[in-house]
Design a protein around this motif. Structure first.
Motif, PDB file in Angstrom:
ATOM      1  N   HIS A  13       0.842  -1.199   0.000  1.00 56.79           N
ATOM      2  CA  HIS A  13       0.000   0.000   0.000  1.00 56.79           C
ATOM      3  C   HIS A  13       0.879   1.252   0.000  1.00 56.79           C
ATOM      4  N   LEU A  17       0.994   4.185  -2.975  1.00 53.20           N
ATOM      5  CA  LEU A  17       0.806   5.608  -2.674  1.00 53.20           C
ATOM      6  C   LEU A  17       2.015   6.433  -3.098  1.00 53.20           C
ATOM      7  N   THR A  24       4.213  12.724  -0.882  1.00 58.29           N
ATOM      8  CA  THR A  24       3.263  12.541   0.207  1.00 58.29           C
ATOM      9  C   THR A  24       4.025  12.484   1.532  1.00 58.29           C
ATOM     10  N   ASP A  28       0.657  11.792   6.220  1.00 59.97           N
ATOM     11  CA  ASP A  28      -0.446  11.445   5.315  1.00 59.97           C
ATOM     12  C   ASP A  28      -0.385   9.979   4.893  1.00 59.97           C
ATOM     13  N   GLN A  32      -3.284   7.086   5.642  1.00 60.80           N
ATOM     14  CA  GLN A  32      -3.917   6.322   4.567  1.00 60.80           C
ATOM     15  C   GLN A  32      -3.703   4.822   4.709  1.00 60.80           C
TER      16      GLN A  32
END
Length: 159
Positions: A13, A17, A24, A28, A32
């Protein structure tokens, strides 16, 4: 061949991202993915150290830099020997027009992605930087009309 790294769902994941937006923040990312920011930082650091994450690159629009014509050059080098291959690759990589160089199997030895100003510039590049060298036996040019980025690179799904 490099050894693969075991990645769990949280790692995957994070990689998805980061491939979509490498800027990012850890806060953050953590939100997420559902982990603490310190855990997120540790995981991303581990992914960097293990070589899964190779770096961060800024992508530029070639057309806005005056290089609106892109092409793929298929190149045969003869004889295809190590003492010629190394210098050839380094010379091609040093050209400002070169975007990517692939060493291939099959009838062509290299595939070179280039970005140039126009057809005259492409012709100059092929004649002066490629075929002018004795070891280059053949260059075949394919213009790129359009290209698309694909989804994030992830390991193959396990059965």
């Amino acid at each position: 061949m490099a050894e693969s790294v075991v990645l769990d769902p949280v790692d995957l994941h994070l990689l998805r991202l980061l491939q979509n937006d490498a800027r990012t923040t850890y806060r953050d990312l953590a939100a997420q993915v559902g982990v603490a920011p310190s855990t997120c930082l540790d995981r991303v650091t581990r992914l960097r150290r293990s070589g899964v994450i190779l770096g961060h690159q800024l992508r530029l629009d070639p057309a806005k830099l005056g290089r609106g014509l892109e092409a793929l050059l298929s190149v045969q080098v003869r004889p295809h020997r190590r003492e010629l291959v190394g210098p050839f690759v380094e010379r091609i990589r040093a050209l400002p027009e070169s975007r990517t160089v692939f060493h291939l199997t099959g009838p062509d030895d290299y595939l070179v992605h280039v970005a140039v100003a126009d057809m005259t510039d492409l012709q100059r590049l092929v004649l002066d930087e490629f075929t002018a060298h004795r070891e280059v036996a053949r260059v075949e040019t394919r213009l790129i009309f359009q290209q698309w980025d694909c989804g994030p690179l992830l390991p193959p799904a396990t059965p």
